[in-house]
Motif scaffolding. Sequence first.
Motif, PDB file in Angstrom:
ATOM      1  N   GLU A 161      20.124  55.720  10.627  1.00  0.00           N
ATOM      2  CA  GLU A 161      20.149  56.333   9.296  1.00  0.00           C
ATOM      3  C   GLU A 161      19.308  57.603   9.263  1.00  0.00           C
ATOM      4  O   GLU A 161      19.736  58.621   8.721  1.00  0.00           O
ATOM      5  CB  GLU A 161      19.621  55.347   8.251  1.00  0.00           C
ATOM      6  CG  GLU A 161      20.536  54.198   7.953  1.00  0.00           C
ATOM      7  CD  GLU A 161      19.887  53.138   7.068  1.00  0.00           C
ATOM      8  OE1 GLU A 161      18.775  53.380   6.550  1.00  0.00           O
ATOM      9  OE2 GLU A 161      20.486  52.058   6.907  1.00  0.00           O
ATOM     10  N   LEU A 162      18.115  57.536   9.839  1.00  0.00           N
ATOM     11  CA  LEU A 162      17.247  58.710   9.865  1.00  0.00           C
ATOM     12  C   LEU A 162      17.880  59.845  10.655  1.00  0.00           C
ATOM     13  O   LEU A 162      17.786  61.015  10.266  1.00  0.00           O
ATOM     14  CB  LEU A 162      15.882  58.361  10.457  1.00  0.00           C
ATOM     15  CG  LEU A 162      14.994  57.487   9.595  1.00  0.00           C
ATOM     16  CD1 LEU A 162      13.755  57.059  10.363  1.00  0.00           C
ATOM     17  CD2 LEU A 162      14.602  58.222   8.324  1.00  0.00           C
ATOM     18  N   LYS A 163      18.529  59.516  11.748  1.00  0.00           N
ATOM     19  CA  LYS A 163      19.191  60.535  12.562  1.00  0.00           C
ATOM     20  C   LYS A 163      20.313  61.209  11.783  1.00  0.00           C
ATOM     21  O   LYS A 163      20.453  62.428  11.801  1.00  0.00           O
ATOM     22  CB  LYS A 163      19.735  59.904  13.837  1.00  0.00           C
ATOM     23  CG  LYS A 163      20.254  60.900  14.833  1.00  0.00           C
ATOM     24  CD  LYS A 163      20.659  60.216  16.129  1.00  0.00           C
ATOM     25  CE  LYS A 163      21.133  61.215  17.146  1.00  0.00           C
ATOM     26  NZ  LYS A 163      21.486  60.591  18.424  1.00  0.00           N
ATOM     27  N   SER A 164      21.101  60.412  11.061  1.00  0.00           N
ATOM     28  CA  SER A 164      22.192  61.000  10.279  1.00  0.00           C
ATOM     29  C   SER A 164      21.649  61.852   9.136  1.00  0.00           C
ATOM     30  O   SER A 164      22.216  62.886   8.792  1.00  0.00           O
ATOM     31  CB  SER A 164      23.137  59.912   9.757  1.00  0.00           C
ATOM     32  OG  SER A 164      22.475  59.074   8.851  1.00  0.00           O
ATOM     33  N   GLU A 165      20.534  61.406   8.527  1.00  0.00           N
ATOM     34  CA  GLU A 165      19.905  62.203   7.478  1.00  0.00           C
ATOM     35  C   GLU A 165      19.410  63.535   8.017  1.00  0.00           C
ATOM     36  O   GLU A 165      19.553  64.573   7.361  1.00  0.00           O
ATOM     37  CB  GLU A 165      18.750  61.438   6.844  1.00  0.00           C
ATOM     38  CG  GLU A 165      19.165  60.282   5.970  1.00  0.00           C
ATOM     39  CD  GLU A 165      17.972  59.456   5.470  1.00  0.00           C
ATOM     40  OE1 GLU A 165      16.825  59.913   5.627  1.00  0.00           O
ATOM     41  OE2 GLU A 165      18.215  58.362   4.951  1.00  0.00           O
ATOM     42  N   ARG A 166      18.821  63.529   9.218  1.00  0.00           N
ATOM     43  CA  ARG A 166      18.349  64.770   9.816  1.00  0.00           C
ATOM     44  C   ARG A 166      19.506  65.712  10.112  1.00  0.00           C
ATOM     45  O   ARG A 166      19.407  66.913   9.900  1.00  0.00           O
ATOM     46  CB  ARG A 166      17.575  64.489  11.104  1.00  0.00           C
ATOM     47  CG  ARG A 166      16.153  64.068  10.870  1.00  0.00           C
ATOM     48  CD  ARG A 166      15.344  64.135  12.148  1.00  0.00           C
ATOM     49  NE  ARG A 166      15.919  63.371  13.235  1.00  0.00           N
ATOM     50  CZ  ARG A 166      15.566  62.126  13.561  1.00  0.00           C
ATOM     51  NH1 ARG A 166      14.615  61.525  12.900  1.00  0.00           N
ATOM     52  NH2 ARG A 166      16.143  61.506  14.563  1.00  0.00           N
ATOM     53  N   LYS A 167      20.623  65.160  10.596  1.00  0.00           N
ATOM     54  CA  LYS A 167      21.796  65.989  10.878  1.00  0.00           C
ATOM     55  C   LYS A 167      22.322  66.628   9.598  1.00  0.00           C
ATOM     56  O   LYS A 167      22.715  67.784   9.575  1.00  0.00           O
ATOM     57  CB  LYS A 167      22.883  65.166  11.550  1.00  0.00           C
ATOM     58  CG  LYS A 167      22.636  64.928  13.018  1.00  0.00           C
ATOM     59  CD  LYS A 167      23.802  64.205  13.666  1.00  0.00           C
ATOM     60  CE  LYS A 167      23.546  64.000  15.118  1.00  0.00           C
ATOM     61  NZ  LYS A 167      24.663  63.324  15.779  1.00  0.00           N
ATOM     62  N   GLU A 168      22.352  65.834   8.510  1.00  0.00           N
ATOM     63  CA  GLU A 168      22.823  66.355   7.230  1.00  0.00           C
ATOM     64  C   GLU A 168      21.892  67.470   6.729  1.00  0.00           C
ATOM     65  O   GLU A 168      22.344  68.477   6.221  1.00  0.00           O
ATOM     66  CB  GLU A 168      22.899  65.248   6.196  1.00  0.00           C
ATOM     67  CG  GLU A 168      24.005  64.251   6.428  1.00  0.00           C
ATOM     68  CD  GLU A 168      23.943  63.072   5.472  1.00  0.00           C
ATOM     69  OE1 GLU A 168      23.142  63.110   4.510  1.00  0.00           O
ATOM     70  OE2 GLU A 168      24.699  62.118   5.680  1.00  0.00           O
ATOM     71  N   THR A 169      20.603  67.269   6.888  1.00  0.00           N
ATOM     72  CA  THR A 169      19.624  68.271   6.444  1.00  0.00           C
ATOM     73  C   THR A 169      19.746  69.543   7.270  1.00  0.00           C
ATOM     74  O   THR A 169      19.681  70.647   6.726  1.00  0.00           O
ATOM     75  CB  THR A 169      18.187  67.714   6.582  1.00  0.00           C
ATOM     76  OG1 THR A 169      18.118  66.488   5.869  1.00  0.00           O
ATOM     77  CG2 THR A 169      17.173  68.685   6.036  1.00  0.00           C
TER      78      THR A 169
ATOM     79  N   ARG B 214      17.705  51.613  11.102  1.00  0.00           N
ATOM     80  CA  ARG B 214      16.867  52.616  10.432  1.00  0.00           C
ATOM     81  C   ARG B 214      16.861  53.922  11.215  1.00  0.00           C
ATOM     82  O   ARG B 214      16.953  55.006  10.636  1.00  0.00           O
ATOM     83  CB  ARG B 214      15.434  52.109  10.264  1.00  0.00           C
ATOM     84  CG  ARG B 214      15.259  51.135   9.128  1.00  0.00           C
ATOM     85  CD  ARG B 214      13.786  50.920   8.781  1.00  0.00           C
ATOM     86  NE  ARG B 214      12.943  50.608   9.923  1.00  0.00           N
ATOM     87  CZ  ARG B 214      12.659  49.372  10.350  1.00  0.00           C
ATOM     88  NH1 ARG B 214      13.158  48.329   9.712  1.00  0.00           N
ATOM     89  NH2 ARG B 214      11.885  49.175  11.399  1.00  0.00           N
TER      90      ARG B 214
END
Length: 167
Positions: free
Chosen positions: A156-164, A153
């Motif tokens: 996933e959150l880290k990759s989502e933050r990078k994408e954002t 989790r």
Amino acid sequence: MKSITLLSVGVVLLSAASVMPAMAGSSGKHCDVKHHIGQWGGHDGMGERELRHLRHALDLTDEQKATLASQRDTNKAEREALHAKLSGARAALTTAVESGANDAELAVLADTLGKLQAEQVLAGLKARQAFFAILTDEQKAKMAELKTKRMERKKELKSERKETQSS
């Protein structure tokens, strides 16, 4: 035109540089146990909310719960004393920074604080060892599974933050 721009950038950087030490000097000033109790469950390393979750997730027996409670109660005075020492060391360092102490004094105070923080980490590791010592093999496997899920989790959150941030 360029000189005005350079001058304004210099003023902004200089004011930012003068504000940072003042902000750093008061970093631990307003922090006490009451500040964290509502949000994080205190300074015990593992708050009551997390323990309740683990008790349920691992299906601890009444005997295991009693053992955990007695361990927590036994170490409470020691934890509180260490917390008081840490608070005192942080306050001393903050006071020294605000009074403009020399580098040697700051180094001694920082070294003292570092040793106390290392003590706190070791106490937490010992508590973790004691926690794992009362678990069965099945409960230890469940803990490993929970940790794996938590790490997934986090990833996933880290990759989502990078994408954002990149968009």
